[in-house]
Design an enzyme around this catalytic site. Structure first.
Site, short mmCIF file in Angstrom:
data_model
loop_
_atom_site.label_atom_id
_atom_site.label_comp_id
_atom_site.label_asym_id
_atom_site.label_seq_id
_atom_site.Cartn_x
_atom_site.Cartn_y
_atom_site.Cartn_z
N ASN A 1 -13.36 20.73 40.60
CA ASN A 1 -12.77 20.20 41.87
C ASN A 1 -12.03 21.62 42.51
O ASN A 1 -11.32 22.07 41.84
CB ASN A 1 -11.78 19.14 41.59
N TRP A 2 -12.63 22.23 43.47
CA TRP A 2 -12.01 23.71 43.90
C TRP A 2 -10.83 23.23 44.68
O TRP A 2 -10.18 24.46 44.83
CB TRP A 2 -13.20 24.29 44.93
N LYS A 3 -10.56 22.31 44.97
CA LYS A 3 -9.31 22.15 45.71
C LYS A 3 -9.48 22.75 47.10
O LYS A 3 -10.37 23.16 47.56
CB LYS A 3 -7.95 22.26 45.00
N HIS B 1 -7.51 11.16 44.19
CA HIS B 1 -6.87 12.39 43.24
C HIS B 1 -5.35 12.11 43.24
O HIS B 1 -4.83 11.96 44.38
CB HIS B 1 -7.42 13.55 43.84
N GLU C 1 -3.04 14.27 43.42
CA GLU C 1 -2.75 15.17 44.68
C GLU C 1 -2.58 14.25 46.04
O GLU C 1 -2.00 14.45 46.88
CB GLU C 1 -3.14 16.79 44.86
N GLU D 1 -6.80 11.31 34.67
CA GLU D 1 -6.13 12.53 34.66
C GLU D 1 -4.54 12.39 34.65
O GLU D 1 -3.88 11.93 35.80
CB GLU D 1 -6.37 13.09 36.02
N GLY E 1 -3.09 21.23 36.28
CA GLY E 1 -2.66 22.55 36.82
C GLY E 1 -1.24 22.99 36.09
O GLY E 1 -0.86 23.83 36.57
N SER F 1 -6.01 20.34 32.78
CA SER F 1 -5.93 21.56 32.23
C SER F 1 -7.10 21.86 31.27
O SER F 1 -7.04 22.43 30.24
CB SER F 1 -4.66 22.00 31.59
N GLY G 1 -10.05 21.48 37.32
CA GLY G 1 -9.58 22.16 38.54
C GLY G 1 -9.78 23.66 38.48
O GLY G 1 -10.74 24.23 38.62
N GLY G 2 -8.42 24.34 38.00
CA GLY G 2 -8.44 25.69 38.12
C GLY G 2 -9.59 26.50 37.25
O GLY G 2 -9.95 27.42 37.84
P1 PGA Z 1 -6.74 21.47 36.52
O1 PGA Z 1 -6.82 20.20 37.80
O2 PGA Z 1 -7.93 21.51 35.61
O3 PGA Z 1 -6.26 22.78 37.33
O4 PGA Z 1 -5.48 20.88 35.80
C1 PGA Z 1 -7.62 19.08 37.31
C2 PGA Z 1 -7.78 18.27 38.77
O5 PGA Z 1 -6.73 18.16 39.34
O6 PGA Z 1 -8.77 17.55 38.85
#
Ligand code: PGA
Length: 260
Positions: free
Chosen positions: A9-11, A103, A105, A175, A181, A217, A238-239
């Site tokens: 997930n590149w956000k 998600h 967020e 998650e 993050g 993470s 994510g990251g």
């Molecule tokens: P993260 O994000 O790997 O940066 O913790 C995961 C996500 O939000 O899907």
């Protein structure tokens, strides 16, 4: 055959050139691996880079047939006066196979409720997309011992809104909010415990084979420990998905775990 998925997930990251370099790097490295048939790799760029990403994936189809494009969200309606939004149908039209819905967020910053996530799930399925539906508890909910209740409630409301059949065609991503993050990943034992609870509930709902991904993470060093767990079928990253080498290390860990 049990299905496994590693999704990135590149956000809201990457400029145009970075997005094209990132997918090129991923395709280059994945092309050198032998992926088991059961494993899908999914990249979820921002909407504006989907078209170029899909073109890159098509160009590499013969070498990397298991790499798919996904979107990070969709609207629940087919069309209408929803300024700034994108429908599931549009996402399918542009060549995506997957879409992330619910998600944390989106839930946190856009107030998306479980019932709205269920409507998005329904819209995604109607458009022929495979939804990756996110669930997970906050830090407070975990410390007060409510993790299982929160996650079960999220799944029950998905079923209320979209029907139990929807879960059969979906992917669930567990998650925990406190792990996203933050660099504080859930331990494999903590993740497995919740995945097992989700598996039991999915089995009651006649969806025992729905893949359950862990997210929060995940990185090149910890991925393989998750993939050893009985009820963890992949990762939503994510990251660590923003660096092709790191992301492909996670894919390699999945190949090593599931090369059957
Ligand atoms: P993260 O994000 O790997 O940066 O913790 C995961 C996500 O939000 O899907």
């Amino acid at each position: 055959m049990k299905q496994r998925i590693v999704a990135g997930n590149w956000k809201m990251h990457t400029r145009r050139g970075e997005a094209s370099d990132l997918v090129a790097g991923i395709l280059h490295h994945v092309g050198q691996l032998t992926l088991p048939d059961s494993l899908d790799v999914v990249v979820c760029p921002p909407f504006v880079w989907i078209e170029q990403t899909v073109a890159a994936l098509h160009g590499a189809r013969s070498m990397c047939p298991s790499v798919h494009c996904g979107a990070q969200d969709c609207h629940e309606e087919i069309s209408g006066a929803y300024t700034g939004d994108v429908s599931a149908q549009m996402i399918a039209d542009i060549g995506c196979d997957y879409v992330i819905v619910g998600h944390s967020e989106r839930r946190q910053y856009y107030g998306e409720s479980n019932s709205r996530v269920a409507r998005k799930l329904r819209a995604a399925l109607a458009a022929g997309l495979r939804p990756i539906v996110c669930v997970g508890e906050s830090a407070d909910e975990r410390t007060s011992g409510r993790t299982v209740d929160v996650v079960t409630q999220q799944i029950n409301e998905l079923v209320d809104g979209a029907g139990a059949d929807a879960l059969n065609a979906s992917v669930i991503a567990y998650e925990p909010l406190w792990a996203i993050g933050t660099g504080v990943a859930a331990s494999p034992e903590q993740a497995q415990e919740v995945h097992h609870t989700i598996r039991v509930r999915l089995t009651e709902l006649s969806a025992p084979s729905t893949p359950i991904l862990y997210g929060g993470s995940v990185n090149a060093l910890n991925a393989s420990a998750y993939f050893q767990c009985a009820d963890i079928d992949g990762a939503l990253v994510g990251g660590a998905s923003l660096n092709a080498d790191v992301f492909v290390s996670i894919v390699s860990a999945a190949v090593a775990a599931w090369n059957e």
